[in-house]
Design a protein around this motif. Structure first.
Motif, PDB file in Angstrom:
ATOM      1  N   UNK A 161       1.006  -0.734  -0.284  1.00  0.00           N
ATOM      2  CA  UNK A 161      -0.133   0.232   0.023  1.00  0.00           C
ATOM      3  C   UNK A 161       0.648   1.491   0.425  1.00  0.00           C
ATOM      4  N   UNK A 162       2.002   1.283   0.695  1.00  0.00           N
ATOM      5  CA  UNK A 162       2.611   2.332   1.075  1.00  0.00           C
ATOM      6  C   UNK A 162       3.568   2.300  -0.587  1.00  0.00           C
ATOM      7  N   UNK A 163       3.962   1.655  -1.207  1.00  0.00           N
ATOM      8  CA  UNK A 163       4.338   1.455  -2.694  1.00  0.00           C
ATOM      9  C   UNK A 163       4.059   2.208  -3.793  1.00  0.00           C
ATOM     10  N   UNK A 164       2.345   1.901  -3.317  1.00  0.00           N
ATOM     11  CA  UNK A 164       2.043   1.944  -4.557  1.00  0.00           C
ATOM     12  C   UNK A 164       1.429   3.773  -4.623  1.00  0.00           C
ATOM     13  N   UNK A 165       0.986   4.096  -3.291  1.00  0.00           N
ATOM     14  CA  UNK A 165       0.482   5.795  -2.720  1.00  0.00           C
ATOM     15  C   UNK A 165       2.026   6.449  -3.267  1.00  0.00           C
ATOM     16  N   UNK A 166       2.944   5.963  -2.829  1.00  0.00           N
ATOM     17  CA  UNK A 166       4.541   6.178  -2.784  1.00  0.00           C
ATOM     18  C   UNK A 166       4.522   6.566  -4.647  1.00  0.00           C
ATOM     19  N   UNK A 167       3.962   5.475  -5.765  1.00  0.00           N
ATOM     20  CA  UNK A 167       4.428   5.454  -7.356  1.00  0.00           C
ATOM     21  C   UNK A 167       3.037   6.524  -7.300  1.00  0.00           C
ATOM     22  N   UNK A 168       1.775   7.058  -6.536  1.00  0.00           N
ATOM     23  CA  UNK A 168       1.155   7.239  -7.239  1.00  0.00           C
ATOM     24  C   UNK A 168       1.670   8.970  -7.038  1.00  0.00           C
ATOM     25  N   UNK A 169       2.254   9.356  -5.765  1.00  0.00           N
ATOM     26  CA  UNK A 169       2.469  10.847  -5.760  1.00  0.00           C
ATOM     27  C   UNK A 169       3.639  11.340  -6.633  1.00  0.00           C
ATOM     28  N   UNK A 170       4.570  10.704  -6.957  1.00  0.00           N
ATOM     29  CA  UNK A 170       5.740  10.346  -7.453  1.00  0.00           C
ATOM     30  C   UNK A 170       5.785  10.692  -8.975  1.00  0.00           C
ATOM     31  N   UNK A 171       5.105   9.532  -9.399  1.00  0.00           N
ATOM     32  CA  UNK A 171       5.622   8.943 -10.509  1.00  0.00           C
ATOM     33  C   UNK A 171       4.014   9.339 -11.593  1.00  0.00           C
ATOM     34  N   UNK A 172       2.886   9.512 -10.862  1.00  0.00           N
ATOM     35  CA  UNK A 172       1.453  10.293 -11.849  1.00  0.00           C
ATOM     36  C   UNK A 172       1.599  11.452 -11.419  1.00  0.00           C
ATOM     37  N   UNK A 173       1.492  11.880 -10.327  1.00  0.00           N
ATOM     38  CA  UNK A 173       1.363  13.789  -9.756  1.00  0.00           C
ATOM     39  C   UNK A 173       2.755  14.054 -10.373  1.00  0.00           C
TER      40      UNK A 173
END
Length: 429
Positions: A161-173
């Motif tokens: 979950x943490x990795x998914x949220x981290x990827x959303x913030x850094x890679x998508x946003x």
């Protein structure tokens, strides 16, 4: 009780032989396999005379070595990237990456060269359980297995979950962090946090056995000859009292359990020393920097420009995850220390029963008092370490804030790129 026997008579209490203890080796192998798939143990399991034996797997060693080489190459390559971040933030990101890679190296290197330690640990655990079984002490390994699996699954879910949220913030946003850089920032924390869980599990097993030894000695002091139904938990298979001869034998069995437990704790300290040293160094640096980022969010951040609510939440999640790793190991090590102090007290009382002296009473107290865990001797893993940890965190946080106060306003919030897009500060583990 003098009606039945005196110092010159023999009192024999026969009991059925204890059943075979539940095989602890199955639980040990299960835990090892759970962490082996992440490269935290480079061994393969073979059977020798029906007992598991661990040998080094060359394929896993090559694979882990390849991961380390690629991770260090990613670290070197990160210095040649252009970051659209403030100067202090960029330096902090590099510090995080360096300490994480060093911690990852320490985590993966040790299992490559200490395969034999795992075999000796398993032997110590099995011998202790066999000696406890002499007193009909049966450890509920199936309960330990279910408890471990629950914690293991929860840990993996938290990392996912943490990795998914981290990827959303850094890679998508943000869309400014390369995928490979994000992955290699995330990988070290995930692996050495699992290694911390592995260390916690084995140290907890040591604590449970010392606890049972304490309960055994306490019961033995109160009821040295007879098992009083409903009052004593442990039973002696065959108790003979003749001028203290057999009682001395019982003392020797107890001391053998204590000696094996001390050896086991020493092996665990040696096996995890490098992990504790560099793992806590990385946790200290990352936690301090993430607290500094939270300070920037609250007092300097401008929503929609340099900082976002999502990156602020991500920093908080990282801090919470680090705190679990920071607090869990000192907690269980402190528990082992408390149980060892209680054990020392019980053995002192046992040595004075009927004027007898426990064999090797001169050096045993020193050994028992040394049952503790340290980071290769640099510092002990206990609650005292936490006070130093948080004091240093506050000190370096103040230094970061002071550095931030002397830079220009443009450097604090991040300058705009040539395309006019706002900069997003990458938040890494």
């Amino acid at each position: 009780m003098h009606k039945w026997f005196s110092k010159r008579t023999i009192q024999l209490v026969n009991r059925p032989p204890p059943s075979q203890p539940e095989d602890f080796s199955d639980l040990f192998v299960l835990v090892l396999k759970c962490f082996r798939q992440f490269g935290l143990s480079t061994v393969q399991v073979t059977a020798v005379k029906g007992q598991p034996k661990f040998v080094t797997s060359r394929g896993l060693v090559v694979l882990v070595a390849f991961v380390l080489v690629v991770t260090w190459a990613a670290l070197v390559g990160s210095f040649f990237l252009q970051y659209n971040t403030a100067m202090i933030t960029g330096i902090a990101n590099h510090i995080q990456f360096i300490t994480n890679v060093v911690a990852l190296t320490a985590t993966l290197i040790v299992p490559m060269f200490k395969c034999s330690e795992l075999n000796e640990m398993l032997v110590d655990f099995c011998v202790i359980d066999a000696e406890l079984n002499y007193f009909n002490v049966k450890l509920p390994h199936w309960q330990h297995k279910s408890g471990f699996m629950r914690c293991y699954v929860v840990h993996l879910l938290f990392l996912i979950i943490t990795a998914s949220f981290d990827g959303y913030v850094l890679l998508i946003m943000s869309k400014e962090t390369p995928l490979w850089l994000w992955f290699f920032h995330l990988l070290p924390f995930a692996l050495y946090s699992l290694a911390f869980m592995n260390a916690f599990t084995m140290i907890r097993w040591v604590k449970i056995r010392i606890q049972h030894v304490n309960m055994l000695i306490e019961q033995y002091q109160k009821f040295p000859l007879f098992d009083e139904v409903g009052r004593s938990k442990f039973r002696l298979t065959s108790v003979v009292m003749m001028n203290g001869v057999e009682e001395s034998s019982i003392n020797n069995r107890i001391l053998m359990i204590v000696s094996r437990t001390i050896d086991l704790a020493t092996r665990l300290e040696s096996y995890n020393g490098l992990l504790f040293l560099f793992g806590y160094l990385a946790l200290f640096c990352v936690t301090t920097i993430q607290v500094y980022y939270c300070y920037l969010h609250v007092f300097i951040g401008i929503p929609g420009q340099s900082f976002s609510v999502y990156s602020f939440v991500l920093s908080l999640v990282i801090i919470v995850g680090n705190l679990f790793a920071i607090l869990s190991i000192p907690y269980i090590c402190e528990q082992v220390g408390n149980e060892s102090k209680k054990l020392l007290s019980y053995l002192s009382k046992l040595s004075m029963r009927y004027g007898q002296s426990v064999h090797s009473s001169v050096w045993f107290p020193n050994l028992i008092s040394s049952v503790k865990f340290s980071a290769l001797g640099f510092f002990n893993i206990n609650y005292n370490m936490l006070s130093s940890f948080f004091a240093a965190l506050i000190t370096y946080l103040i230094i970061f804030i002071q550095f931030n106060s002397i830079v220009t306003n443009d450097e604090k919030t991040g300058q705009a790129t040539r395309s006019g897009k706002a900069n997003h500060r990458p938040t890494e583990y």
